[in-house]
Design a protein around this motif. Sequence first.
Motif, PDB file in Angstrom:
ATOM      1  N   SER A  91       0.822  -1.210   0.000  1.00  0.00           N
ATOM      2  CA  SER A  91       0.000   0.000   0.000  1.00  0.00           C
ATOM      3  C   SER A  91       0.861   1.267   0.000  1.00  0.00           C
ATOM      4  CB  SER A  91      -0.942   0.006   1.214  1.00  0.00           C
ATOM      5  OG  SER A  91      -0.207   0.024   2.426  1.00  0.00           O
ATOM      6  N   LEU A  92       1.992   1.250   0.718  1.00  0.00           N
ATOM      7  CA  LEU A  92       2.878   2.415   0.729  1.00  0.00           C
ATOM      8  C   LEU A  92       3.457   2.678  -0.661  1.00  0.00           C
ATOM      9  CD1 LEU A  92       4.872   1.957   4.066  1.00  0.00           C
ATOM     10  CD2 LEU A  92       3.009   3.537   3.613  1.00  0.00           C
ATOM     11  N   ILE A  93       3.872   1.605  -1.335  1.00  0.00           N
ATOM     12  CA  ILE A  93       4.423   1.761  -2.681  1.00  0.00           C
ATOM     13  C   ILE A  93       3.331   2.226  -3.641  1.00  0.00           C
ATOM     14  CG2 ILE A  93       5.487   0.535  -4.617  1.00  0.00           C
ATOM     15  CD1 ILE A  93       6.824  -1.293  -2.556  1.00  0.00           C
ATOM     16  N   ALA A  94       2.137   1.624  -3.551  1.00  0.00           N
ATOM     17  CA  ALA A  94       1.027   1.991  -4.436  1.00  0.00           C
ATOM     18  C   ALA A  94       0.636   3.455  -4.245  1.00  0.00           C
ATOM     19  CB  ALA A  94      -0.174   1.080  -4.180  1.00  0.00           C
ATOM     20  N   PHE A  95       0.582   3.902  -2.990  1.00  0.00           N
ATOM     21  CA  PHE A  95       0.209   5.289  -2.732  1.00  0.00           C
ATOM     22  C   PHE A  95       1.267   6.258  -3.256  1.00  0.00           C
ATOM     23  CE2 PHE A  95       0.509   9.098  -0.100  1.00  0.00           C
ATOM     24  CZ  PHE A  95      -0.776   9.611  -0.218  1.00  0.00           C
ATOM     25  N   SER A  96       2.533   5.938  -3.057  1.00  0.00           N
ATOM     26  CA  SER A  96       3.607   6.828  -3.510  1.00  0.00           C
ATOM     27  C   SER A  96       3.553   7.029  -5.021  1.00  0.00           C
ATOM     28  CB  SER A  96       4.966   6.255  -3.098  1.00  0.00           C
ATOM     29  OG  SER A  96       5.076   6.183  -1.699  1.00  0.00           O
ATOM     30  N   VAL A  97       3.301   5.955  -5.751  1.00  0.00           N
ATOM     31  CA  VAL A  97       3.182   6.068  -7.210  1.00  0.00           C
ATOM     32  C   VAL A  97       1.908   6.816  -7.585  1.00  0.00           C
ATOM     33  CG1 VAL A  97       2.969   4.774  -9.362  1.00  0.00           C
ATOM     34  CG2 VAL A  97       4.545   3.993  -7.593  1.00  0.00           C
ATOM     35  N   ALA A  98       0.798   6.485  -6.922  1.00  0.00           N
ATOM     36  CA  ALA A  98      -0.500   7.081  -7.263  1.00  0.00           C
ATOM     37  C   ALA A  98      -0.517   8.587  -7.012  1.00  0.00           C
ATOM     38  CB  ALA A  98      -1.614   6.400  -6.468  1.00  0.00           C
ATOM     39  N   ILE A  99       0.030   9.030  -5.876  1.00  0.00           N
ATOM     40  CA  ILE A  99      -0.010  10.459  -5.569  1.00  0.00           C
ATOM     41  C   ILE A  99       0.878  11.236  -6.526  1.00  0.00           C
ATOM     42  CG2 ILE A  99       1.871  10.469  -3.882  1.00  0.00           C
ATOM     43  CD1 ILE A  99      -1.459  12.390  -3.617  1.00  0.00           C
ATOM     44  N   SER A 100       1.974  10.630  -6.978  1.00  0.00           N
ATOM     45  CA  SER A 100       2.849  11.297  -7.946  1.00  0.00           C
ATOM     46  C   SER A 100       2.126  11.491  -9.275  1.00  0.00           C
ATOM     47  CB  SER A 100       4.131  10.481  -8.151  1.00  0.00           C
ATOM     48  OG  SER A 100       4.843  10.347  -6.941  1.00  0.00           O
ATOM     49  N   VAL A 101       1.458  10.445  -9.757  1.00  0.00           N
ATOM     50  CA  VAL A 101       0.710  10.532 -11.015  1.00  0.00           C
ATOM     51  C   VAL A 101      -0.480  11.482 -10.871  1.00  0.00           C
ATOM     52  CG1 VAL A 101      -0.625   9.220 -12.715  1.00  0.00           C
ATOM     53  CG2 VAL A 101       1.436   8.223 -11.693  1.00  0.00           C
ATOM     54  N   ALA A 102      -1.162  11.434  -9.717  1.00  0.00           N
ATOM     55  CA  ALA A 102      -2.333  12.285  -9.504  1.00  0.00           C
ATOM     56  C   ALA A 102      -1.952  13.761  -9.506  1.00  0.00           C
ATOM     57  CB  ALA A 102      -3.009  11.915  -8.184  1.00  0.00           C
ATOM     58  N   LEU A 103      -0.874  14.116  -8.829  1.00  0.00           N
ATOM     59  CA  LEU A 103      -0.439  15.512  -8.788  1.00  0.00           C
ATOM     60  C   LEU A 103      -0.006  15.996 -10.165  1.00  0.00           C
ATOM     61  CD1 LEU A 103       1.581  15.551  -5.436  1.00  0.00           C
ATOM     62  CD2 LEU A 103      -0.667  16.544  -5.863  1.00  0.00           C
ATOM     63  N   ALA A 104       0.644  15.117 -10.913  1.00  0.00           N
ATOM     64  CA  ALA A 104       1.052  15.490 -12.268  1.00  0.00           C
ATOM     65  C   ALA A 104      -0.161  15.695 -13.167  1.00  0.00           C
ATOM     66  CB  ALA A 104       1.969  14.418 -12.849  1.00  0.00           C
ATOM     67  N   SER A 105      -1.195  14.880 -13.000  1.00  0.00           N
ATOM     68  CA  SER A 105      -2.391  15.000 -13.847  1.00  0.00           C
ATOM     69  C   SER A 105      -3.208  16.242 -13.523  1.00  0.00           C
ATOM     70  CB  SER A 105      -3.273  13.757 -13.675  1.00  0.00           C
ATOM     71  OG  SER A 105      -3.822  13.706 -12.375  1.00  0.00           O
TER      72      SER A 105
ATOM     73  N   LEU B  17      11.795  17.811  -1.128  1.00  0.00           N
ATOM     74  CA  LEU B  17      11.563  17.297  -2.477  1.00  0.00           C
ATOM     75  C   LEU B  17      10.090  17.266  -2.847  1.00  0.00           C
ATOM     76  CD1 LEU B  17      14.085  14.287  -2.489  1.00  0.00           C
ATOM     77  CD2 LEU B  17      14.402  16.550  -3.519  1.00  0.00           C
ATOM     78  N   ASN B  18       9.221  17.614  -1.872  1.00  0.00           N
ATOM     79  CA  ASN B  18       7.763  17.606  -2.067  1.00  0.00           C
ATOM     80  C   ASN B  18       7.241  16.205  -2.391  1.00  0.00           C
ATOM     81  OD1 ASN B  18       5.270  18.903  -1.999  1.00  0.00           O
ATOM     82  ND2 ASN B  18       5.258  19.260  -4.205  1.00  0.00           N
ATOM     83  N   VAL B  19       7.817  15.197  -1.726  1.00  0.00           N
ATOM     84  CA  VAL B  19       7.347  13.824  -1.876  1.00  0.00           C
ATOM     85  C   VAL B  19       7.115  13.243  -0.487  1.00  0.00           C
ATOM     86  CG1 VAL B  19       8.512  13.430  -4.070  1.00  0.00           C
ATOM     87  CG2 VAL B  19       9.707  12.908  -1.934  1.00  0.00           C
ATOM     88  N   SER B  20       6.400  12.115  -0.454  1.00  0.00           N
ATOM     89  CA  SER B  20       6.104  11.458   0.812  1.00  0.00           C
ATOM     90  C   SER B  20       7.363  10.828   1.404  1.00  0.00           C
ATOM     91  CB  SER B  20       5.029  10.391   0.597  1.00  0.00           C
ATOM     92  OG  SER B  20       4.950   9.529   1.710  1.00  0.00           O
ATOM     93  N   PRO B  21       7.535  10.918   2.732  1.00  0.00           N
ATOM     94  CA  PRO B  21       8.707  10.292   3.357  1.00  0.00           C
ATOM     95  C   PRO B  21       8.530   8.801   3.608  1.00  0.00           C
ATOM     96  CG  PRO B  21       7.409  11.392   5.034  1.00  0.00           C
ATOM     97  CD  PRO B  21       6.735  11.682   3.709  1.00  0.00           C
ATOM     98  N   LEU B  22       7.398   8.245   3.183  1.00  0.00           N
ATOM     99  CA  LEU B  22       7.046   6.879   3.556  1.00  0.00           C
ATOM    100  C   LEU B  22       8.062   5.854   3.070  1.00  0.00           C
ATOM    101  CD1 LEU B  22       3.226   7.062   2.825  1.00  0.00           C
ATOM    102  CD2 LEU B  22       4.346   7.159   5.039  1.00  0.00           C
ATOM    103  N   LEU B  23       8.363   5.885   1.779  1.00  0.00           N
ATOM    104  CA  LEU B  23       9.265   4.874   1.226  1.00  0.00           C
ATOM    105  C   LEU B  23      10.669   4.991   1.816  1.00  0.00           C
ATOM    106  CD1 LEU B  23       8.229   4.751  -2.538  1.00  0.00           C
ATOM    107  CD2 LEU B  23       7.641   3.161  -0.715  1.00  0.00           C
TER     108      LEU B  23
END
Length: 489
Positions: free
Chosen positions: A174-188, A249-255
């Motif tokens: 879920s952490l990996i899925a969210f990190s990818v999803a939020i990056s694509v969502a913000l770009a869109s 870097l404006n990214v999640s610290p989760l990963l």
Amino acid sequence: MLNKLYETLGGAGSVPVIIISIALMLIVGFLFTRITKLLRLPNVTAYILAGIVIGPFCLDLIPSAVIEGTDFISDIALAFIAFGVGEFFKFSTLKKNGGKVVVITLFEALTASVVVFILTFFILRLGFAFSLVLAALASATAPASTMMTIRQTKAKGDFVNTLLSVVALDDVVSLIAFSVAISVALASMDGNLSAGDILLPIAYNIVLVGVGIVFGFLLKLLMRKRSTDNRLIVSVALIFAICGIGAALNVSPLLGCMAMGTVYVNVSNDEKLFKQLNYFSPPILLLFFVRSGLSFRLDVLFDFGTGLGGIPLLVIGIAYFVVRIAGKYLGAFVGCLTVKKQPKVRNYLGMALVPQAGVSIGLAALGARLLGGDAGSMLQTVILSSSILYELIGPACAKLSLYLSGSYGPKSEQAEVGADDVSLPEPNEVETLEARLLQIQSEIEKKAYARSEEEEAFMDAVAAADAYPYETDEDTISGYMKRKFKNRR
């Protein structure tokens, strides 16, 4: 009454208002756990409900400026959660369990995400960014309710072993899925979605993972011969550092935090640090979950005049609640079928994966802040409201799945083994007396030294810090006492 007090204190500065607000959040959160404990509900539910009650849509006891100014708590809480998730990503355990658990976890987590995305984007016609992030959050599972039910029922067997392995790996997915999803969502959301807009945030996440790996090795070096206080100071400092780098870097610290925890547990095999942090972090997590309840949009949830795409938020929440359960069950079933698990595991594993809290609430808070606007607040409201419902039905579903799978009860694997084993000799009087004495000794020790695993780890570390600073346990005073006690027995 409190508003007048805040106005009076506000004249002297904002510090007294913030301190009193935090104290109130801690006290009310604790008091609500006394209620949920009677109902056998997890503490997370109590914290969320406490935040809703003292929030702006009920008693309105916390100023809005304090709610907005404590945004950073979500980053810190998520960092602790993600670092703790790294403990379960031990390579030796993964190798021992084989690839079957990984396959099952991928199926149950990603199937839930796919069906939720189909529901929200293709059927309900909601926005792409909102649908993508909500779908990623659907993959998360809260293991607390399931673990509590397993302890209460003392369930054992292949079903329990598979379930524990799946819920441990579920948060990683879920952490990996969210990190990818939020990056694509913000770009869109910028309107001009290009390959660079997607690849750049992913590249930043890869950089942060690299930082986490380096920090994991650094943490191993810095932990050598440290006292309990210094172990906590060093580990918290590195976790905060990754949070700061992620914010820059404006990214999640989760990963990054998860990578640091994964590297540390694999190179040091030191699980006590995670338990010590678990003993240290409850007030931070309490504040985070209470603050999540403060952000709950109760007015929007029951206002049928507003919503996303003209659809009331209550309808979206109910649809998400039902479809995610179906996705979890279907994914677990197909995953078990793929790796040829026995029917008892295949048919009932999905029922034990219903609860959702903890990681999903933290990710929702982060997603709400990054998405912003109505989409962000509604995302958090959907996750919070559904999480409360999931925590209400989760323990019952887990207990039912354990019973139907034969993990406990009259048809359990233990009962079957005991029924077949009829050739054991009856113990004589001496053996019976020895067994009774050992049982009495065990009960006395439990009453005298009843501590949680976290507290036990914390107290062990304190004892080690007070002893001589040698490398191994055999060279310490506690090691000497253990050997002496063992020789006496």
